[in-house]
Structure formats: C-alpha cells, structure tokens
Design a protein around this motif. Structure first.
Motif, PDB file in Angstrom:
ATOM      1  N   ARG A   1       0.849  -1.188   0.000  1.00 13.71           N
ATOM      2  CA  ARG A   1       0.000   0.000   0.000  1.00 13.71           C
ATOM      3  C   ARG A   1       0.883   1.236   0.000  1.00 13.71           C
ATOM      4  O   ARG A   1       1.887   1.282   0.714  1.00 13.71           O
TER       5      ARG A   1
ATOM      6  N   ARG B   1       1.350   5.288   0.667  1.00  9.80           N
ATOM      7  CA  ARG B   1       0.857   6.487   1.352  1.00  9.80           C
ATOM      8  C   ARG B   1       1.590   7.691   0.758  1.00  9.80           C
ATOM      9  O   ARG B   1       2.802   7.641   0.512  1.00  9.80           O
ATOM     10  N   ARG B   2       0.846   8.783   0.554  1.00 10.55           N
ATOM     11  CA  ARG B   2       1.409   9.955  -0.109  1.00 10.55           C
ATOM     12  C   ARG B   2       1.288  11.198   0.769  1.00 10.55           C
ATOM     13  O   ARG B   2       0.431  11.265   1.656  1.00 10.55           O
ATOM     14  N   SER B   3       2.153  12.158   0.491  1.00  9.15           N
ATOM     15  CA  SER B   3       2.160  13.418   1.228  1.00  9.15           C
ATOM     16  C   SER B   3       2.407  14.565   0.259  1.00  9.15           C
ATOM     17  O   SER B   3       3.228  14.451  -0.660  1.00  9.15           O
TER      18      SER B   3
ATOM     19  N   THR C   1      -0.175   1.328   7.461  1.00  5.64           N
ATOM     20  CA  THR C   1      -0.908   1.461   6.197  1.00  5.64           C
ATOM     21  C   THR C   1      -2.397   1.736   6.385  1.00  5.64           C
ATOM     22  O   THR C   1      -3.058   2.213   5.465  1.00  5.64           O
TER      23      THR C   1
ATOM     24  N   ARG D   1      -4.384   6.280  10.125  1.00  4.21           N
ATOM     25  CA  ARG D   1      -3.853   7.562   9.680  1.00  4.21           C
ATOM     26  C   ARG D   1      -2.932   8.247  10.698  1.00  4.21           C
ATOM     27  O   ARG D   1      -1.894   8.803  10.325  1.00  4.21           O
TER      28      ARG D   1
ATOM     29  N   TRP E   1       0.530   6.948  10.269  1.00  2.00           N
ATOM     30  CA  TRP E   1       1.199   7.488   9.081  1.00  2.00           C
ATOM     31  C   TRP E   1       1.665   8.919   9.332  1.00  2.00           C
ATOM     32  O   TRP E   1       2.772   9.295   8.948  1.00  2.00           O
TER      33      TRP E   1
END
Length: 417
Positions: free
Chosen positions: A107, A109-111, A379, A382, A385
């Motif tokens: 999976r 995760r983006r920023s 993943t 939140r 993350w």
C-alpha cells in the motif's frame, strides 16, 4: 672580561625571546583537535571545532570522494544538523512511501509535503568535508591511524594525546575525536561495547528512464521474512539503491532475501553498478563515550537508531556535539577538568540520542515479534502514518511520540510485558 649590566640585560631579553619562540613553535606542533575519520560524524566534528577558531586536523584513510554502503536517506534531523547554508546534493525528493509485508499487502501512502531527501554518500560526505575546510580545518587523506596513546614516551605531557600513523609518524593533539567507524581504532581505544550487530547488503542498479520514472519521488519499504529484517528501494535519478538488512548470523538468508527482493521487483535483469555489504553496530547502554581526552561519535560510538538502523542523523548530531566538547577538552589544563567535559559530552549524547535509541530498541522488539501488526497500523491507521511523516520530516521523534501519546505508551508497555 665580565659583561656589562647592559650586555647581560640584552642577553636576557634575547634568551626570553628565544624561549617564547620555542614555546610558540611547540604549541604550533600540537593540534587543538584531531578528528579521525571524514564521514558525516567526523566532518561535523571538524567543522564544529574549526568554526570555534581552533586548529583542527581531519584524518581520513581513503581518498575522497569514496563510496559507502548506505541508503542515503536524509531526514529532518539530518537537515537541521548541517552547517548553515549547506546545499544538499539531493538526487530525489520523496513524497510517497510504498509499504509491503515480504512482498505482499503493498500500500502506498502519499504526502503533499516532502518527507525526506535522498543523496549519494560520496558527494554528500565530500561536501561536508569541504565545509569543515572552509571553516579552517586541515584535511589529510590516505592516512591510517594505528593507535592513540595518552601515556608513554610519545606523549610529552598529560595535556596531550599522541595519534600514531601507519608510517610511524606521530601527530599530537590536545583532544581527539574518533569517527572512524564501528570497527575503528578509536572505538577500541575508548572501549566501546556493542549489543546489536546487523548485516546490510545493497546494490546500486542503473535502470532505463521508463523504470526510473516509475520510482521518482517514491520509496519502497518491505518488512522482511527474518525477524527484524526489512528491505528498501531508494530512487536516485537513473539508479535505484536496493538493499536489505537483518541481524548478523544468517548471512546466506540475508543474501537470499536481497536476491528474492530484487527478482520480485522485476530488477533481476539489470546489472548492478555496485554490490556491497556493511555491518551496523549499536552501542550498549553502559558503553563509554570517552577515555581521557579522546571522544567517540557516530558509528565509532555505536550511535544509530536500532530499529531502522538510520545512522546519518545520529552521525551528524553526535559529531557536532563531539566537536564542541573536544574544544572544551582541548582548553582543559588538567585531567579533572578534561574528565568533567567528557562527562558533559556523554550526558548530552545520552539525554538526546540515547533516549531515542532506547525507544528504538523497544520498537525493534515489537517489530521482530509482530511485523504484520506494524504494517497494518502504518498502512491503515492515519495517525500512525502522520507520526511516520513527522519523524521523517524532523518535526517529532520516536521518543517524543512515546512521551506525548498515551496510545504509543500503552503499546510499548504491553510489548514489554
């Protein structure tokens, strides 16, 4: 004939001038600080001591620039510890992380904001050394240190340390900083004790533009098949840095993990430019950080984060502190004051980096037992993350998270039982 009073006075003046000149010459032959090792820790120590106006000699056994096995991730704490105005030679800026569990359950995760940057160590290290030189440090490369002596015939007085080189030359210093790696001479002299040793294997793989584009701005972190192991892919322009790390003792298993990892990524058909290995070593809690007028920092002190084995930020921060306290030790006129300054250095390390290492050890134990839980939390939860992103950006740390978040405290407490 007897000399007149005026002649005797003139001779006395000349004699005094000669004595002063001799003392000045003697002082010039003794460096304030000698730093052994020109990696991030050593260059930072040399810069800190030189910017304080001291005479600093930086010794490095290799010729610069030189390759080092290292992922090359520069997190926020690393950026904060750099010399003012230092321009990072970034190969990529990371905004996304793909997590996988031994190749499964991937999976991403983006920023919107950059998480961390990636560098090549030869350029990065050379840039740090150049900053130390600009501050006034003198660099000598191709020099191997065989031992340091704080007593004996090579040491003129109790304020001096003798650094003996392989060719027989002796360099004198008021203080010495060891930054020559975890298997270096200075750590052995100080008596550094280690309680965690891991094997990292890495390949630098040139790839076509189409493959490089797919990885631009994104890294992969794969939680591996052996307890405490993980792999990574770090993009650097037309090259991917692909590596794995696990506890020392199963070298064949670690090698298989890297081969399988590269194969399932579809990269087995590309010939690596460089394949290398490296042992990372973490200090034990009671390990010394000094002996007399000699300090250790970075890998030479066994300072790195035990869970991720991230070492650059620990090297930069401990190197800066070592350089600052080496200046104070160089100014000490007796063993008592030198010891006091060395203890202050140890306190500064333990109060900051030591606390982070303690939390990292507990995280590693949790990761070794339940990698699947960690993967699911990172993943699918939140806040986890966001915490990961905060650590990479340097806005928080593992220690700060545990101190301020009750949920993290309960998780680690449950793991300790």
């Amino acid at each position: 004939m007897w000399a007149s009073g005026r002649d005797r006075e003139q001779k006395h003046i000349v004699s005094s001038e000669n004595a002063d000149a001799g003392r000045e010459l003697e002082e010039l032959s003794v460096w304030d600080v000698v730093v052994v090792g020109a990696g991030p820790a050593g260059a930072s120590a040399a810069y800190a001591a030189a910017v304080a106006g001291r005479r600093v000699l930086l010794l490095e056994k290799a010729e610069l620039p030189r390759y080092k096995t290292c992922g090359g991730g520069i997190i926020g704490y690393s950026r904060d510890a750099l010399p003012p105005g230092f321009e990072l030679p970034l190969q990529d800026r990371i905004h996304a992380v793909t997590f996988s569990l031994n190749g499964r359950l991937a999976r991403t995760r983006r920023s919107k904001r950059m998480l961390f940057g990636l560098i090549n160590r030869p350029e990065f290290d050379a840039g740090l050394v150049e900053e130390a030189q600009k501050a006034g440090a003198e660099l000598r490369t191709g020099v191997t240190v065989t031992r340091v002596e704080q007593h004996g015939a090579a040491v003129p007085d109790r304020r001096t340390v003798a650094v003996v080189l392989s060719g027989g030359e002796t360099v004198l210093a008021r203080a010495v900083v060891g930054a020559d790696g975890s298997a270096g001479r200075i750590g052995a002299h100080v008596g550094v004790k280690l309680d965690q040793v891991d094997l990292g294997l890495e390949s630098e793989i040139p790839v076509p533009a189409t493959v490089a584009e797919d990885w631009a701005g994104r890294v992969l972190i794969d939680w591996g098949p052996m307890p405490g192991s993980y792999g990574w892919v770090f993009p650097k322009g037309d090259t991917l840095t692909v590596g794995v790390i696990s506890a020392r003792g199963d070298g064949a298993g670690t090698k298989r993990y890297l081969e399988d990892f590269i194969a399932r990524l579809g990269l087995a058909g590309f010939e690596p430019k460089i394949s290398s290995g490296h042992l990372t070593r973490c200090r034990s809690d009671d390990s010394p950080l000094s002996r007399g007028r000699v300090l250790v920092c970075g890998d030479a002190a066994g300072l790195l984060e035990p869970w991720t084995r991230e070492g650059i930020s620990f090297a930069l921060r401990s190197g800066r502190l070592a350089g600052e306290w080496a200046v104070r030790i160089a100014e000490s006129h007796d063993a008592v004051d030198a010891r006091r300054q060395a203890l202050n250095y140890a306190f500064a390390i333990k109060a900051g980096l030591g606390v982070e290492m303690g939390v990292g050890r507990r995280m590693l134990k949790l990761f070794e037992r339940r990698p699947g839980i960690l993967h699911a939390v990172l993943t699918g939860f939140r806040p986890a993350w966001k915490a990961f992103a905060g650590i990479t950006r340097g806005t928080t740390s593992l220690a700060e998270l545990v101190r301020t978040h009750p949920l993290a405290q309960r998780a680690l407490s449950a793991m300790d039982r």
